[in-house]
Write a protein that holds these residues in place. Structure first.
Motif, PDB file in Angstrom:
ATOM      1  N   LEU A   1       0.490  -0.701   0.105  1.00  0.00           N
ATOM      2  CA  LEU A   1      -0.138   0.501   0.581  1.00  0.00           C
ATOM      3  C   LEU A   1       0.713   1.156   0.476  1.00  0.00           C
ATOM      4  CD1 LEU A   1      -2.693  -0.951   2.491  1.00  0.00           C
ATOM      5  CD2 LEU A   1      -2.997  -1.002   0.001  1.00  0.00           C
ATOM      6  N   THR A   2       2.290   1.395   0.620  1.00  0.00           N
ATOM      7  CA  THR A   2       3.148   2.128   1.301  1.00  0.00           C
ATOM      8  C   THR A   2       3.946   2.636  -0.911  1.00  0.00           C
ATOM      9  OG1 THR A   2       3.177   1.568   3.485  1.00  0.00           O
ATOM     10  CG2 THR A   2       4.993   3.710   2.193  1.00  0.00           C
ATOM     11  N   ALA A   3       4.012   1.656  -0.847  1.00  0.00           N
ATOM     12  CA  ALA A   3       4.323   1.546  -1.994  1.00  0.00           C
ATOM     13  C   ALA A   3       3.605   2.688  -3.381  1.00  0.00           C
ATOM     14  CB  ALA A   3       5.275   0.649  -2.968  1.00  0.00           C
ATOM     15  N   LEU A   4       2.340   2.098  -3.343  1.00  0.00           N
ATOM     16  CA  LEU A   4       1.310   2.739  -4.075  1.00  0.00           C
ATOM     17  C   LEU A   4       0.942   3.736  -3.926  1.00  0.00           C
ATOM     18  CD1 LEU A   4      -1.006  -0.614  -4.120  1.00  0.00           C
ATOM     19  CD2 LEU A   4       0.127   0.519  -6.522  1.00  0.00           C
ATOM     20  N   LEU A   5       1.216   4.476  -2.797  1.00  0.00           N
ATOM     21  CA  LEU A   5       0.247   5.810  -2.509  1.00  0.00           C
ATOM     22  C   LEU A   5       2.195   6.332  -2.479  1.00  0.00           C
ATOM     23  CD1 LEU A   5      -1.400   4.690   0.580  1.00  0.00           C
ATOM     24  CD2 LEU A   5      -2.163   5.556  -1.991  1.00  0.00           C
TER      25      LEU A   5
END
Length: 104
Positions: free
Chosen positions: A22-26
């Motif tokens: 999630l962090t990488a996508l955001l």
């Protein structure tokens, strides 16, 4: 006709944890909980739970573009909850955009 035995659900193999994904996508772009759910392969409710934890862990670096009513244009600027509201407090419409999230 003979029934085949059901195969147990096997979750997809992950290189990173869900929160790392999630962090990488955001960090790349702003996405809604629904879009994140499709990309990561978990329910929207689970995404929201993970986002709550990320908001605390990132010390305020998780930005939310507030939801907006499509009927009257009311913007939910002061809303703290990450979930999309059910209806507009001004015109009572249920046509509300999803909030989107990014990491600074």
């Amino acid at each position: 006709m003979k029934e085949r035995p059901r195969q147990p659900f096997v979750p997809p193999r992950r290189q990173d944890t869900v929160r790392q994904e999630l962090t990488a996508l955001l960090r790349e772009e702003g996405l809604t909980a629904k879009e994140l759910s499709g990309l990561v392969g978990i329910s929207e409710k689970e995404v929201l739970e993970h986002l709550e934890h990320l908001r605390i862990a990132l010390h305020g670096r998780l930005d939310m573009t507030p939801p907006r009513c499509l009927e009257c244009g009311f913007s939910f600027q002061k809303r703290e909850r990450l979930k999309k509201p059910g209806r507009c407090p001004v015109c009572r419409s249920e046509r509300i955009t999803d909030p989107s999230f990014t990491i600074r």
